[in-house]
Motif scaffolding. Structure first.
Motif, mmCIF file in Angstrom:
data_model
loop_
_atom_site.group_PDB
_atom_site.id
_atom_site.type_symbol
_atom_site.label_atom_id
_atom_site.label_comp_id
_atom_site.label_asym_id
_atom_site.label_seq_id
_atom_site.Cartn_x
_atom_site.Cartn_y
_atom_site.Cartn_z
ATOM 1 N N SER A 160 2.814 -9.750 -4.113
ATOM 2 C CA SER A 160 2.841 -10.992 -3.345
ATOM 3 C C SER A 160 2.191 -10.796 -1.984
ATOM 4 O O SER A 160 1.428 -11.644 -1.503
ATOM 5 N N PHE A 161 2.474 -9.652 -1.370
ATOM 6 C CA PHE A 161 1.883 -9.325 -0.078
ATOM 7 C C PHE A 161 0.364 -9.197 -0.186
ATOM 8 O O PHE A 161 -0.392 -9.701 0.654
ATOM 9 N N ALA A 162 -0.083 -8.529 -1.265
ATOM 10 C CA ALA A 162 -1.520 -8.363 -1.475
ATOM 11 C C ALA A 162 -2.208 -9.707 -1.660
ATOM 12 O O ALA A 162 -3.309 -9.931 -1.140
ATOM 13 N N ALA A 163 -1.554 -10.614 -2.391
ATOM 14 C CA ALA A 163 -2.136 -11.938 -2.619
ATOM 15 C C ALA A 163 -2.331 -12.683 -1.301
ATOM 16 O O ALA A 163 -3.350 -13.345 -1.082
ATOM 17 N N ILE A 164 -1.354 -12.552 -0.403
ATOM 18 C CA ILE A 164 -1.444 -13.227 0.902
ATOM 19 C C ILE A 164 -2.591 -12.652 1.733
ATOM 20 O O ILE A 164 -3.397 -13.395 2.301
ATOM 21 N N ILE A 165 -2.674 -11.313 1.784
ATOM 22 C CA ILE A 165 -3.741 -10.658 2.551
ATOM 23 C C ILE A 165 -5.116 -11.032 1.999
ATOM 24 O O ILE A 165 -6.056 -11.322 2.752
ATOM 25 N N LEU A 166 -5.246 -11.060 0.667
ATOM 26 C CA LEU A 166 -6.524 -11.389 0.048
ATOM 27 C C LEU A 166 -6.924 -12.834 0.286
ATOM 28 O O LEU A 166 -8.122 -13.154 0.338
ATOM 29 N N GLU A 167 -5.937 -13.716 0.443
ATOM 30 C CA GLU A 167 -6.217 -15.124 0.707
ATOM 31 C C GLU A 167 -6.548 -15.373 2.177
ATOM 32 O O GLU A 167 -7.424 -16.163 2.505
ATOM 33 N N VAL A 168 -5.850 -14.677 3.075
ATOM 34 C CA VAL A 168 -5.981 -14.935 4.514
ATOM 35 C C VAL A 168 -7.228 -14.269 5.102
ATOM 36 O O VAL A 168 -7.927 -14.863 5.929
ATOM 37 N N TYR A 169 -7.506 -13.034 4.668
ATOM 38 C CA TYR A 169 -8.621 -12.285 5.244
ATOM 39 C C TYR A 169 -9.767 -12.151 4.240
ATOM 40 O O TYR A 169 -9.556 -12.062 3.036
ATOM 41 N N GLU A 170 -10.976 -12.131 4.761
ATOM 42 C CA GLU A 170 -12.158 -11.965 3.926
ATOM 43 C C GLU A 170 -12.356 -10.489 3.599
ATOM 44 O O GLU A 170 -12.102 -9.614 4.427
ATOM 45 N N PRO A 171 -12.820 -10.202 2.370
ATOM 46 C CA PRO A 171 -13.189 -8.819 2.073
ATOM 47 C C PRO A 171 -14.452 -8.447 2.844
ATOM 48 O O PRO A 171 -15.257 -9.339 3.146
ATOM 49 N N PRO A 172 -14.640 -7.200 3.224
ATOM 50 C CA PRO A 172 -13.836 -6.044 2.851
ATOM 51 C C PRO A 172 -12.651 -5.766 3.772
ATOM 52 O O PRO A 172 -11.902 -4.830 3.535
ATOM 53 N N TYR A 173 -12.492 -6.575 4.862
ATOM 54 C CA TYR A 173 -11.403 -6.301 5.801
ATOM 55 C C TYR A 173 -10.035 -6.413 5.127
ATOM 56 O O TYR A 173 -9.114 -5.647 5.434
ATOM 57 N N SER A 174 -9.908 -7.354 4.202
ATOM 58 C CA SER A 174 -8.630 -7.513 3.508
ATOM 59 C C SER A 174 -8.285 -6.237 2.736
ATOM 60 O O SER A 174 -7.121 -5.801 2.734
ATOM 61 N N PHE A 175 -9.289 -5.607 2.114
ATOM 62 C CA PHE A 175 -9.044 -4.375 1.366
ATOM 63 C C PHE A 175 -8.597 -3.252 2.313
ATOM 64 O O PHE A 175 -7.683 -2.485 2.007
ATOM 65 N N GLY A 176 -9.273 -3.145 3.451
ATOM 66 C CA GLY A 176 -8.916 -2.107 4.414
ATOM 67 C C GLY A 176 -7.517 -2.284 4.958
ATOM 68 O O GLY A 176 -6.745 -1.322 5.071
ATOM 69 N N TYR A 177 -7.157 -3.530 5.312
ATOM 70 C CA TYR A 177 -5.816 -3.797 5.820
ATOM 71 C C TYR A 177 -4.750 -3.436 4.789
ATOM 72 O O TYR A 177 -3.680 -2.920 5.143
ATOM 73 N N LEU A 178 -5.042 -3.706 3.532
ATOM 74 C CA LEU A 178 -4.078 -3.395 2.471
ATOM 75 C C LEU A 178 -3.763 -1.899 2.436
ATOM 76 O O LEU A 178 -2.600 -1.489 2.348
#
Length: 403
Positions: A160-178
């Protein structure tokens, strides 16, 4: 043995480790990350195998060293620290290099996954020995079922957390934050298990002077113990589901629109399947029915691959990942308990390393899957997977419950 404090710490370790590693789940998010940076299906398979199977190259050497250790915990803490740094490094590398240097990014991801998995080769030997010392055979089945239940629960939260990060932030930053955030989450699990109360081993084997002598003795043991050979063959071929697993998500992406939310739903489905199934696995293994657990788990894997042939909706893929989650936990708890049951205490590191080292070859089945998909089709991929899983099932009928 069977102290409640160790029981809780074992559960916490599984819970927080799952929250961290689900961020790069090899069947969902990791293939999408590799795909984003231009990686081929072969690289997807290689990275999935690297995350799961990098430990294979050091397990026998780890067992050779560990057989003379009365205490494993001091060495395990070093492993935990190395794994934390490797996971954190992946996140930082993705943010720094990102799309501007995709090749460097992919290399950094591969390097981090290698160190993370390589160090686990030592950690797996240490943890198995500690588990054998702090829990009885039957209670171990119970605590592992609880651990896997909360591991799956942690995976659900992480999904659920990953889904939120992937929706809120654009890749590749979302991947790095994860990766960065999840490294600290798994750190809590490392701190928990790193504080268990470990008694010194009463029977310690005399370490051979040469590693080559240890390998020769291991081969002799494997030849003489038929039960060990049957176990190894069963759980090696049980990994055949990995031939297809990393690519089911890519098949789904071609057929349906996979948003960040949909990816999170699939991760959650897999974790829910794993979580709920542990009520069954815990009940069976605590009563000594490890073989039956293996039989059921393999049939579940077979049914999931059969469903993958004609899946075209999100709900069908949710069902597939639900079943895979349940089956994977069933095999994990059965194989982990069976090897500790048949292994003599003084030879426990050798037995554990033999089984883990050989069946870990199955973790590289995803590379085979990537090659098959590269030269043929999903239908051929699923057919090969199904054939090997059925072979594993028939071999598993010869397993013995030894409790």
């Amino acid at each position: 043995m069977d102290k409640s404090s160790n029981h809780v710490k074992n559960i916490l370790h599984g819970f927080f480790l799952a929250m961290g590693t689900t961020i790069a789940e090899p069947s969902t998010i990791l293939p999408l990350i590799v795909n984003f940076f231009g990686g081929s299906s072969l690289l997807v398979g290689f990275f999935a195998a690297l995350l799961r199977g990098g430990a294979i190259v050091v397990q026998m050497f780890a067992a050779f060293q560990a057989q003379s250790y009365p205490l494993m915990l001091p060495y395990l803490r070093r492993v935990f620290f190395a794994r934390f740094l490797a996971w954190f490094f992946i996140g930082v590398a993705i943010i720094i290099f990102g799309e501007d240097s995709p090749n460097i990014t992919l290399f950094s991801i591969g390097l981090g996954l290698f160190v993370f998995s390589f160090s686990a080769g030592f950690g797996a030997i240490y943890i198995k020995d500690i588990m054998a010392k702090i829990f009885t055979h039957k209670f171990r089945g119970k605590t592992m079922a609880y651990r896997q239940f909360f591991t799956a629960f942690g995976g659900i939260i992480s999904g659920s957390f990953a889904a939120i990060i992937l929706e809120v932030y654009e890749p590749p930053y979302s991947f790095g934050y994860l990766f960065i955030i999840s490294s600290f989450l798994m750190g809590f699990g490392y701190l928990a298990f790193g504080s268990v109360v470990e008694p010194p081993k009463e029977k310690v084997a005399q370490r051979e002077k040469k590693f080559s002598t240890f390998l020769k003795n291991s081969i002799v043991t494997l030849k003489e113990d038929k039960g060990l050979r049957i176990q190894i063959a069963t759980f090696l071929f049980a990994y055949a589901y990995l031939i297809s697993l990393p690519f089911i998500i890519l098949d789904a992406e071609e057929k349906i629109n996979l948003s960040g939310t949909a990816i999170g739903v699939l991760i959650t489905s897999q974790m829910v399947g794993a979580m709920l199934s542990n009520f069954l696995w815990g009940r069976l293994t605590s009563r000594g029915y490890c073989r039956l657990s293996t039989n059921i788990a393999l049939l579940l894997h077979v049914s999931a691959i059969v469903l993958a042939f004609n899946a075209y909706t999100l709900y069908e893929y949710m069902t597939i990942f639900f079943i895979i989650g349940a089956a994977t936990d069933g095999n994990r708890i059965a194989s982990g308990n069976l090897i500790l049951i048949i292994a003599p205490p003084e030879k426990r590191p050798m037995y554990v390393a033999l089984q883990m080292n050989i069946i870990s070859l199955g973790m590289f089945f995803s590379i085979l899957g990537g090659f098959i998909l590269h030269v043929s089709s999903y239908e051929v991929l699923y057919s090969v997977t199904l054939s090997v899983l059925l072979l594993a099932f028939f071999i598993s009928l010869r397993l013995k419950d030894n409790i």
